[in-house]
Write a protein that holds these residues in place. Sequence first.
Motif, PDB file in Angstrom:
ATOM      1  N   LEU A 100       0.891  -1.332  -0.007  1.00  0.00           N
ATOM      2  CA  LEU A 100      -0.267  -0.085   0.038  1.00  0.00           C
ATOM      3  C   LEU A 100       0.772   1.419   0.215  1.00  0.00           C
ATOM      4  CD1 LEU A 100      -2.396  -1.169   2.119  1.00  0.00           C
ATOM      5  CD2 LEU A 100      -2.613  -1.560   0.336  1.00  0.00           C
ATOM      6  N   ASP A 101       2.206   1.289   1.009  1.00  0.00           N
ATOM      7  CA  ASP A 101       3.248   2.452   0.397  1.00  0.00           C
ATOM      8  C   ASP A 101       3.748   2.952  -0.512  1.00  0.00           C
ATOM      9  OD1 ASP A 101       3.963   4.347   2.004  1.00  0.00           O
ATOM     10  OD2 ASP A 101       6.021   3.608   2.463  1.00  0.00           O
ATOM     11  N   LEU A 102       3.628   1.811  -1.222  1.00  0.00           N
ATOM     12  CA  LEU A 102       4.694   1.579  -2.699  1.00  0.00           C
ATOM     13  C   LEU A 102       3.432   2.331  -3.572  1.00  0.00           C
ATOM     14  CD1 LEU A 102       6.305  -0.944  -4.768  1.00  0.00           C
ATOM     15  CD2 LEU A 102       4.471  -0.220  -5.597  1.00  0.00           C
ATOM     16  N   ALA A 103       2.255   1.677  -3.769  1.00  0.00           N
ATOM     17  CA  ALA A 103       1.533   2.333  -4.297  1.00  0.00           C
ATOM     18  C   ALA A 103       0.297   3.859  -4.048  1.00  0.00           C
ATOM     19  CB  ALA A 103      -0.075   1.944  -4.568  1.00  0.00           C
ATOM     20  N   PRO A 137      -4.385   0.987   8.389  1.00  0.00           N
ATOM     21  CA  PRO A 137      -4.089  -0.231   8.759  1.00  0.00           C
ATOM     22  C   PRO A 137      -2.878   0.056   9.369  1.00  0.00           C
ATOM     23  CG  PRO A 137      -5.015  -0.251   6.928  1.00  0.00           C
ATOM     24  CD  PRO A 137      -4.893   1.088   7.188  1.00  0.00           C
ATOM     25  N   ASN A 138      -1.764   0.622   9.062  1.00  0.00           N
ATOM     26  CA  ASN A 138      -0.791   0.547   9.318  1.00  0.00           C
ATOM     27  C   ASN A 138      -0.637   1.643  10.878  1.00  0.00           C
ATOM     28  OD1 ASN A 138       2.415   2.207  10.025  1.00  0.00           O
ATOM     29  ND2 ASN A 138       2.718   1.013   8.040  1.00  0.00           N
ATOM     30  N   THR A 139      -1.130   1.947  11.365  1.00  0.00           N
ATOM     31  CA  THR A 139      -1.026   2.552  12.451  1.00  0.00           C
ATOM     32  C   THR A 139      -1.947   2.185  13.690  1.00  0.00           C
ATOM     33  OG1 THR A 139      -1.876   4.878  11.855  1.00  0.00           O
ATOM     34  CG2 THR A 139      -2.551   5.063  13.798  1.00  0.00           C
ATOM     35  N   VAL A 140      -3.099   0.989  13.142  1.00  0.00           N
ATOM     36  CA  VAL A 140      -3.759   0.431  13.646  1.00  0.00           C
ATOM     37  C   VAL A 140      -2.493  -0.974  13.929  1.00  0.00           C
ATOM     38  CG1 VAL A 140      -5.559  -1.467  13.988  1.00  0.00           C
ATOM     39  CG2 VAL A 140      -6.210   0.243  13.274  1.00  0.00           C
ATOM     40  N   LEU A 141      -1.972  -1.044  13.545  1.00  0.00           N
ATOM     41  CA  LEU A 141      -0.576  -2.433  13.885  1.00  0.00           C
ATOM     42  C   LEU A 141       0.013  -1.944  14.460  1.00  0.00           C
ATOM     43  CD1 LEU A 141      -0.590  -3.802   9.717  1.00  0.00           C
ATOM     44  CD2 LEU A 141      -1.919  -4.910  12.323  1.00  0.00           C
ATOM     45  N   LEU A 142       0.766  -0.689  14.129  1.00  0.00           N
ATOM     46  CA  LEU A 142       1.655  -0.452  14.742  1.00  0.00           C
ATOM     47  C   LEU A 142       1.649   0.222  15.931  1.00  0.00           C
ATOM     48  CD1 LEU A 142       3.998   1.409  15.347  1.00  0.00           C
ATOM     49  CD2 LEU A 142       3.061   3.458  15.003  1.00  0.00           C
ATOM     50  N   PHE A 143       0.241   0.768  16.414  1.00  0.00           N
ATOM     51  CA  PHE A 143       0.380   0.770  18.117  1.00  0.00           C
ATOM     52  C   PHE A 143      -0.337  -0.502  18.797  1.00  0.00           C
ATOM     53  CE2 PHE A 143      -0.532   5.195  16.853  1.00  0.00           C
ATOM     54  CZ  PHE A 143       0.246   5.678  17.837  1.00  0.00           C
ATOM     55  N   VAL A 144      -0.858  -1.840  18.222  1.00  0.00           N
ATOM     56  CA  VAL A 144      -1.127  -2.818  18.893  1.00  0.00           C
ATOM     57  C   VAL A 144       0.077  -3.595  18.958  1.00  0.00           C
ATOM     58  CG1 VAL A 144      -2.310  -4.934  17.921  1.00  0.00           C
ATOM     59  CG2 VAL A 144      -3.583  -2.849  17.709  1.00  0.00           C
ATOM     60  N   PHE A 145       0.889  -3.626  17.890  1.00  0.00           N
ATOM     61  CA  PHE A 145       2.239  -4.517  17.918  1.00  0.00           C
ATOM     62  C   PHE A 145       3.201  -3.756  19.314  1.00  0.00           C
ATOM     63  CE2 PHE A 145       1.907  -5.749  13.555  1.00  0.00           C
ATOM     64  CZ  PHE A 145       1.628  -6.636  14.017  1.00  0.00           C
ATOM     65  N   PHE A 148      -4.582   6.615   2.806  1.00  0.00           N
ATOM     66  CA  PHE A 148      -5.148   6.840   4.159  1.00  0.00           C
ATOM     67  C   PHE A 148      -5.349   4.975   4.475  1.00  0.00           C
ATOM     68  CE2 PHE A 148      -9.264   5.430   6.085  1.00  0.00           C
ATOM     69  CZ  PHE A 148      -8.833   6.031   7.184  1.00  0.00           C
ATOM     70  N   VAL A 149      -5.184   4.761   3.114  1.00  0.00           N
ATOM     71  CA  VAL A 149      -5.897   2.454   3.052  1.00  0.00           C
ATOM     72  C   VAL A 149      -4.448   2.251   3.393  1.00  0.00           C
ATOM     73  CG1 VAL A 149      -5.733   0.334   1.808  1.00  0.00           C
ATOM     74  CG2 VAL A 149      -7.540   2.722   1.085  1.00  0.00           C
ATOM     75  N   ARG A 150      -3.424   2.906   3.517  1.00  0.00           N
ATOM     76  CA  ARG A 150      -1.907   2.240   4.197  1.00  0.00           C
ATOM     77  C   ARG A 150      -1.858   3.007   5.464  1.00  0.00           C
ATOM     78  NH1 ARG A 150       2.199   5.302   6.528  1.00  0.00           N
ATOM     79  NH2 ARG A 150       3.812   3.383   6.286  1.00  0.00           N
ATOM     80  N   LEU A 151      -1.755   4.275   5.954  1.00  0.00           N
ATOM     81  CA  LEU A 151      -1.650   4.341   7.258  1.00  0.00           C
ATOM     82  C   LEU A 151      -3.099   4.108   8.557  1.00  0.00           C
ATOM     83  CD1 LEU A 151      -0.013   6.012   8.800  1.00  0.00           C
ATOM     84  CD2 LEU A 151      -0.854   8.300   8.387  1.00  0.00           C
ATOM     85  N   ILE A 166      -6.485  11.562  11.262  1.00  0.00           N
ATOM     86  CA  ILE A 166      -6.221  12.132  11.657  1.00  0.00           C
ATOM     87  C   ILE A 166      -5.408  12.634  10.958  1.00  0.00           C
ATOM     88  CG2 ILE A 166      -6.214  13.887  13.717  1.00  0.00           C
ATOM     89  CD1 ILE A 166      -9.200  13.943  13.116  1.00  0.00           C
ATOM     90  N   ALA A 167      -3.962  11.980  11.207  1.00  0.00           N
ATOM     91  CA  ALA A 167      -2.654  12.371  11.146  1.00  0.00           C
ATOM     92  C   ALA A 167      -2.672  11.649   8.968  1.00  0.00           C
ATOM     93  CB  ALA A 167      -1.963  11.015  11.322  1.00  0.00           C
ATOM     94  N   THR A 168      -3.239  11.381   8.217  1.00  0.00           N
ATOM     95  CA  THR A 168      -3.545  11.019   6.813  1.00  0.00           C
ATOM     96  C   THR A 168      -3.712  12.500   6.319  1.00  0.00           C
ATOM     97  OG1 THR A 168      -4.329   8.456   6.946  1.00  0.00           O
ATOM     98  CG2 THR A 168      -3.814   9.800   5.178  1.00  0.00           C
ATOM     99  N   THR A 169      -4.884  13.000   6.758  1.00  0.00           N
ATOM    100  CA  THR A 169      -5.633  14.332   6.213  1.00  0.00           C
ATOM    101  C   THR A 169      -4.622  15.893   7.025  1.00  0.00           C
ATOM    102  OG1 THR A 169      -8.013  13.462   6.829  1.00  0.00           O
ATOM    103  CG2 THR A 169      -7.138  15.523   6.092  1.00  0.00           C
TER     104      THR A 169
END
Length: 292
Positions: free
Chosen positions: A25-28, A266-274, A261-264, A214-217
């Motif tokens: 998603l980051d590549l796209a 899930p990335n944010t969710v995974l980041l904080f969950v991990f 947003f589609v990348r950030l 919020i961060a994406t926008t």
Amino acid sequence: MPNKKPPFWFGGVAASMAAACTHPLDLAKVRMQTNKSEGPRPGMLRTLGTSISSDGIRSIYQGLTASLLRQLTYSMVRIGSYEAIKDRLTNGRKPTTSQLIISGAVAGGLGGIAGNPADIVLVRMTTDGLRPPEAQRGYRHALDGVWKIVQGEGALALMRGWMPNTIRAVLMTSSQMATYDVCKNFFLTTHHSELRMQDGLLLHAVSSGIAGFIATTICSPADVIKSRIMARKTGSITDMMRTSLRNEGPMFLFKGWTPAFVRLGPNTVLLFVFLEQLKQLWTKSTTLAAAS
């Protein structure tokens, strides 16, 4: 008794784990942001589909080593510094929203500078497939990219675009980290029983999802400028802005928002969950060590 405060590098490890999951998603996102064509622009799925059909499934993981290096510099510094600065400002008291934002802004600035070389390599590796074969840089991995940039363009080239990158990092960390902490505290302490949550996976996922939106926008304009500057070898930010505004209009600053947003998200969710899971494991291990 051992120190129960999680290690500074936990943020970099959690971010690397998240990045490994969301790299396509980051590549796209980067390819859409650096696409300057005036005709119909492909969306995220078409961008990924074109890459897979042309170069195979491995092509959507192009630049993964640079992404991991970026997280082990940029994210490690910004997340670790955020926690340290927040603790220093609050001195054990409950942080205010302004203290959280200040902590995030300072930490983001430090992280943006630390991660700039890896960010340049990441942008170049993820866009290399869009260049003609004779113009492709062909970095084999992140460290090879760093070495070739230093050899061919000089060490200072590793700081190309550091200003928009640092501004983006300030915006990202102050919005993402502060929003997460504010949301987490709200759902834990709210008097509205239908909104109150227990400290656990659901709380972490909901709070981080809001933080990602919020961060994406907030970060989109700086993110687009950063990507375009880093993809170039010459030219100033002013030249790039003037050309882009003339050819594409002001909305170019939000190009790639959806894949961002589609990348950030899930990335944010995974980041904080991990990150929360790593913290919990650390707390359990130090408690067991103290008990023994």
